[in-house]
Design a protein around this motif. Sequence first.
Motif, PDB file in Angstrom:
ATOM      1  N   GLU A 616      24.131  60.079  -6.609  1.00 22.59           N
ATOM      2  CA  GLU A 616      25.276  59.161  -6.690  1.00 22.59           C
ATOM      3  C   GLU A 616      26.210  59.268  -5.487  1.00 22.59           C
ATOM      4  O   GLU A 616      27.363  58.881  -5.575  1.00 22.59           O
ATOM      5  N   ILE A 617      25.735  59.761  -4.375  1.00 21.39           N
ATOM      6  CA  ILE A 617      26.589  59.885  -3.197  1.00 21.39           C
ATOM      7  C   ILE A 617      26.780  58.511  -2.558  1.00 21.39           C
ATOM      8  O   ILE A 617      25.819  57.766  -2.360  1.00 21.39           O
ATOM      9  N   LYS A 621      30.196  57.354   2.626  1.00 20.92           N
ATOM     10  CA  LYS A 621      30.520  58.767   2.821  1.00 20.92           C
ATOM     11  C   LYS A 621      29.439  59.451   3.644  1.00 20.92           C
ATOM     12  O   LYS A 621      29.726  60.315   4.486  1.00 20.92           O
ATOM     13  N   ILE A 622      28.204  59.065   3.418  1.00 16.28           N
ATOM     14  CA  ILE A 622      27.092  59.625   4.199  1.00 16.28           C
ATOM     15  C   ILE A 622      27.215  59.216   5.661  1.00 16.28           C
ATOM     16  O   ILE A 622      27.028  60.032   6.571  1.00 16.28           O
ATOM     17  N   LYS A 644      16.374  56.806  -1.656  1.00 20.99           N
ATOM     18  CA  LYS A 644      17.434  56.106  -0.917  1.00 20.99           C
ATOM     19  C   LYS A 644      18.057  56.978   0.172  1.00 20.99           C
ATOM     20  O   LYS A 644      18.764  56.466   1.046  1.00 20.99           O
ATOM     21  N   TYR A 645      17.808  58.302   0.133  1.00 22.81           N
ATOM     22  CA  TYR A 645      18.310  59.192   1.179  1.00 22.81           C
ATOM     23  C   TYR A 645      17.252  59.495   2.239  1.00 22.81           C
ATOM     24  O   TYR A 645      17.611  59.933   3.346  1.00 22.81           O
ATOM     25  N   GLN A 646      16.000  59.301   1.940  1.00 26.60           N
ATOM     26  CA  GLN A 646      14.933  59.667   2.870  1.00 26.60           C
ATOM     27  C   GLN A 646      15.019  58.950   4.217  1.00 26.60           C
ATOM     28  O   GLN A 646      14.685  59.540   5.252  1.00 26.60           O
TER      29      GLN A 646
END
Length: 667
Positions: A616-617, A621-622, A644-646
């Motif tokens: 849920e980040i 912010k990333i 979704k972060y890869q």
Amino acid sequence: MARRVENQGRNRFSDFFLCSLPVAITMAFLYVLVTSFIFGFYTPDVPSSFDKESNLIGKDLGWREKAALESFPSLFSKEMLDALNGTTSDSNPLSIEAIRKKEPSLSWRVEEEVESHASSEDEMVNNFGHETWTKEGGGQVLNDTPEKLYQRRMRQERREKRGKELMNKENLPALEKAAIQRSMSIDSVAIGNYSIWRNDYRKGKNFEDLLRLRQDQIIMVRVYTSLAKMSNNLALHKELETHLAKIEEEEESTNIDQEQRVLDTIRDMGQLLARAKKHLYNCNLVTNKLRAMLQTAEEELVSTQTHVTFLNQLASKSVPDAIHCLTMTLNLEYSLLPAPMRHFQRTENLENPDLHHYALFSDNVLAASVVVNSTVTNAEDPSLHVFHLVTDKLNFGAMSMWFLLNPPGEATIQVQRFEDFSWLNSSYSPVLRQLESEGMKKFYFKTERSESAESGAENLKYRYPKYLSMLNHLRFYIPKIFPKLDKILFLDDDVVVQKDLAPLWEVDLKGKVNGAVETCGASFHRLKSYLNFSDRRVSERFDREYCGWAYGMNIFDLKEWRKHNITETYHFWQNLNENRTLWKLGTLPPGLITFYDLTQPLQKKWHLLGLGYNREIDAKKIERSAVIHFNGHSKPWTELGISKYQPYWMKYIDLDHPYISSCRLFE
């Protein structure tokens, strides 16, 4: 003779007259009383004949009238009064209507009074008398006074006005909506209804609601299957089991429209449940069965979660086939490489204190390449950056070959293996001695602990390969590894650098040894979460509310490190924890003790954690963070990686590289 007869007749008439006179007087008196009662005294609703406010007030009554009034209740019974009141027919000469037709002055018409009072809606009429009134058109007596009639008429007019307002076309949608809401709030379903999603099903009736309704029906079918067997109703038990088997077969079928199949199943199960309820429903039995099913489901959930944790750790600690392929290929190429070609360029920068030095300890060649590539790509001046990469002897060849084939531009790189550090032995390092001890080997490698989730469930999170690797503990020996350096930035191999990190060397640590981002919140990630404060050696020296910080991106002042004897402090506490009583395993708890009151908090923008477990980040912010950290089990190079972060990690990998494509990475 004639005179005698005449005298006798006169005497007889006189006697008759004297005898009849009292009777006549009595009849006449009764007639007067009846007439007075009908015309002047009787009012059905209000006893005005005897009221102090009646029309008789102020009149001079004789003693006969007063006596008649006092004896009036006893002269007429309730039945006679009802008969007199009910005599309203025109054919009866003594009826009220007949008398009023003869004497119109004794009655007022109701319509005249109502019209006179309705002339002004806001003005009330005064001085109403209390009499009997006739309805408009005659023929029926109303017992209402003019006040009541006026109020009734006003109410009727208000109802008509309100009805016209509500029937306005603009109000119809609101009325329909209100009616629908009222109808939905009325639960007309019989006791024993099965669907807790009934209201949602009524509102939406989308496919998800249908699936939930069907699942609820399946649960109740299982309940009644058990109840049927308990009650020895074998025929119904078999029918219910057959229906469940049919549903399982239909789930495997793909040639039937799914939504229509669900609707048909709901209809059939509804009919079956109705019959089952009729024969088997008992509130206590159903409740007990559902409670037993819930308890069983909870136990299965706990067991499943334990297995999931075990398998996740197993998957996270396992090296993917593609990375293993890449490592073996690079090791083979390095072994075939001539010795003169195994050296890196710009070795003179390795001990230059004016440059920006990085420490990276890893056995994952692909992860290490991402850290170096992302740092150099986002650096304003790559020539100022020097990377010191330390690995083990199994991966030394692969690490060296990769960076020989793919040098980091103008940056400098060095690859070492910790086995070459002669000073790093079990007599010097307590942690190395403990890792080689029989107790540690038994804790980690005992058969039942390594092969089953249940036997070692309480220690699953500590059974991680990096805790057994000396590479994980080298961070406490940085000044010993780089004796000529004054400041160094430590990076984990599961981070991605997104901004230029050169400003970190300008941060004033204010005499502290470690610069790190704090991770504590209102009640978590504080010292009490990592250490055993029931041990007096811990509770007497440390504040349990002391804020924790993150390993993974730390700027170390090596001058202050040597000044405060940080490595010796680490050895002291590591020796005390030989039996794992102060903390379990890992490097963060001893780091929190070793750098206690020697850590300077950095701004949050420098280091963002959680990409290996938190889904849920916020993306913004990333994007704002200088370093993002994939800490957790969901590493981006494994199938457990959060999709979704890869992309943040994969953007620094050349998928067209011959070695990467030949090993089929990420296919």
